[in-house]
Enzyme design. Structure first.
Site, PDB file in Angstrom:
ATOM      1  N   PRO A 162     -38.882  28.545 -21.351  1.00  0.00           N
ATOM      2  CA  PRO A 162     -37.493  28.999 -21.429  1.00  0.00           C
ATOM      3  C   PRO A 162     -36.727  28.240 -22.512  1.00  0.00           C
ATOM      4  O   PRO A 162     -36.878  27.023 -22.648  1.00  0.00           O
ATOM      5  CB  PRO A 162     -36.941  28.681 -20.035  1.00  0.00           C
ATOM      6  CG  PRO A 162     -38.138  28.639 -19.147  1.00  0.00           C
ATOM      7  CD  PRO A 162     -39.249  28.103 -20.002  1.00  0.00           C
ATOM      8  N   GLU A 163     -35.939  28.959 -23.289  1.00  0.00           N
ATOM      9  CA  GLU A 163     -35.141  28.325 -24.328  1.00  0.00           C
ATOM     10  C   GLU A 163     -33.732  28.071 -23.796  1.00  0.00           C
ATOM     11  O   GLU A 163     -33.405  28.394 -22.656  1.00  0.00           O
ATOM     12  CB  GLU A 163     -35.153  29.185 -25.593  1.00  0.00           C
ATOM     13  CG  GLU A 163     -36.581  29.427 -26.072  1.00  0.00           C
ATOM     14  CD  GLU A 163     -36.708  29.828 -27.536  1.00  0.00           C
ATOM     15  OE1 GLU A 163     -35.773  29.573 -28.320  1.00  0.00           O
ATOM     16  OE2 GLU A 163     -37.765  30.375 -27.903  1.00  0.00           O
ATOM     17  N   LYS A 177     -32.484  22.269 -23.064  1.00  0.00           N
ATOM     18  CA  LYS A 177     -33.411  22.797 -22.074  1.00  0.00           C
ATOM     19  C   LYS A 177     -33.339  22.035 -20.748  1.00  0.00           C
ATOM     20  O   LYS A 177     -34.203  22.191 -19.890  1.00  0.00           O
ATOM     21  CB  LYS A 177     -34.835  22.766 -22.629  1.00  0.00           C
ATOM     22  CG  LYS A 177     -34.999  23.612 -23.896  1.00  0.00           C
ATOM     23  CD  LYS A 177     -36.417  23.578 -24.421  1.00  0.00           C
ATOM     24  CE  LYS A 177     -36.546  24.393 -25.702  1.00  0.00           C
ATOM     25  NZ  LYS A 177     -37.938  24.423 -26.217  1.00  0.00           N
ATOM     26  N   ARG A 185     -47.085  24.763 -31.809  1.00  0.00           N
ATOM     27  CA  ARG A 185     -46.756  26.137 -31.438  1.00  0.00           C
ATOM     28  C   ARG A 185     -47.061  27.053 -32.623  1.00  0.00           C
ATOM     29  O   ARG A 185     -47.216  26.596 -33.752  1.00  0.00           O
ATOM     30  CB  ARG A 185     -45.260  26.258 -31.066  1.00  0.00           C
ATOM     31  CG  ARG A 185     -44.775  25.260 -30.022  1.00  0.00           C
ATOM     32  CD  ARG A 185     -45.379  25.498 -28.643  1.00  0.00           C
ATOM     33  NE  ARG A 185     -45.005  26.796 -28.116  1.00  0.00           N
ATOM     34  CZ  ARG A 185     -43.831  27.027 -27.515  1.00  0.00           C
ATOM     35  NH1 ARG A 185     -42.926  26.070 -27.393  1.00  0.00           N
ATOM     36  NH2 ARG A 185     -43.574  28.230 -27.022  1.00  0.00           N
TER      37      ARG A 185
END
Length: 279
Positions: free
Chosen positions: A2-3, A52, A258
């Site tokens: 989740p951002e 976050k 990523r």
């Protein structure tokens, strides 16, 4: 993962549902049992997000800190809630009273769910960069951090010590929309480019907060060449193979652990970025 927009949305929802109410707190999973017992029956004061990280403030100067990691999520039940699943780490339940309905919120899958003091919270925040979704965010502080090192800009945007809340999707999409190659050294970004990048990040994240999902493509823009309209047609380069705007092939490469995506026609690589690529 989740951002920041998702965590801010949870904070708004929890604040609206629980603020000022005495809450039943349990830990069906058992990993939060001692803390739950200390919180049980206390008044929930407010919820707040920073990047976050989600914070629940409780009566008695206590704070619950949650980081959702890759798989954490909250589930809300209005009215009567079902029996909790064994994986629920924390259950918050407020009974029906006056004009406020009963509500239950379950947390599962989060790697961090801890009780802390306000002093420990301040220490944690001191290690984070400004959060674009907060009114107190200072873009000058971020630009100073970017100019202090020659790391790739795509790497710097994912560093929560530089800017809090930006995740992999937003870094991919914001760099594409500002025509900046992800491997370009951060200390070569000039002030005009940074302000444009900052405004783009703000616009995308605010839209994500409003809509409850991440969709960066402007409404009305022509469909992606490889997918047509639909739920998958939400991004310009993230997890795409063909550039929406020029038709060139998207290049994918690892950065900061990523997947990074770039159109090297729309985001010219330049000499400095090429040196980073060739390292």
């Amino acid at each position: 993962m989740p951002e920041g927009n998702t965590v801010h949305r949870y904070a708004l929802e929890h604040d609206e549902a629980l603020r000022g109410r005495r809450i039943s707190v349990t830990s069906p999973q058992g990993r939060f049992s001692q803390e739950a017992a200390e919180l049980d029956g206390r008044r929930f004061l407010r919820a707040e997000a920073w990047g976050k990280h989600l914070f629940h403030f409780w009566q008695g100067r206590l704070v619950v800190h949650v980081h959702l990691g890759m798989f954490g999520r909250f589930t809300r039940f209005d009215g009567e809630a079902p029996e909790p699943r064994p994986t629920v780490r924390m259950r918050l339940a407020a009974g029906k009273r006056a004009a406020r309905p009963a509500v239950t919120i379950d947390l599962a899958g989060a790697p961090a769910c801890e009780l802390m003091t306000t002093e420990r919270r301040r220490s944690l925040l001191a290690r984070l960069g400004p959060d674009p979704l907060r009114g107190d965010a200072d873009p000058e502080r971020i630009w100073s951090a970017l100019r202090a090192r020659d790391r790739p800009i795509g790497d710097a945007l994912l560093d929560q010590r530089v800017i809090a809340g930006v995740g992999n999707i937003y870094r991919n999409e914001a760099l594409f929309l500002t025509a900046i190659h992800p491997l370009r050294p951060s200390n070569t970004i000039n002030r005009r480019e940074w302000l444009l990048l900052w405004e783009t990040i703000l616009r995308l994240m605010r839209r994500g907060l409003r809509q409850g999902r991440i969709a960066t493509v402007e409404p009305g823009e022509t469909p992606h060449r490889s997918s047509g309209r639909g739920p998958r047609d939400a991004f310009y380069v993230y997890r795409r193979e063909i550039c929406r705007r020029c038709g060139a092939r998207i290049r994918m490469f690892p950065l900061s652990g990523r997947k990074m995506f770039a159109c090297e026609k729309c985001q010219p690589i330049g000499r400095a970025a090429r040196r980073n690529r060739d390292k």
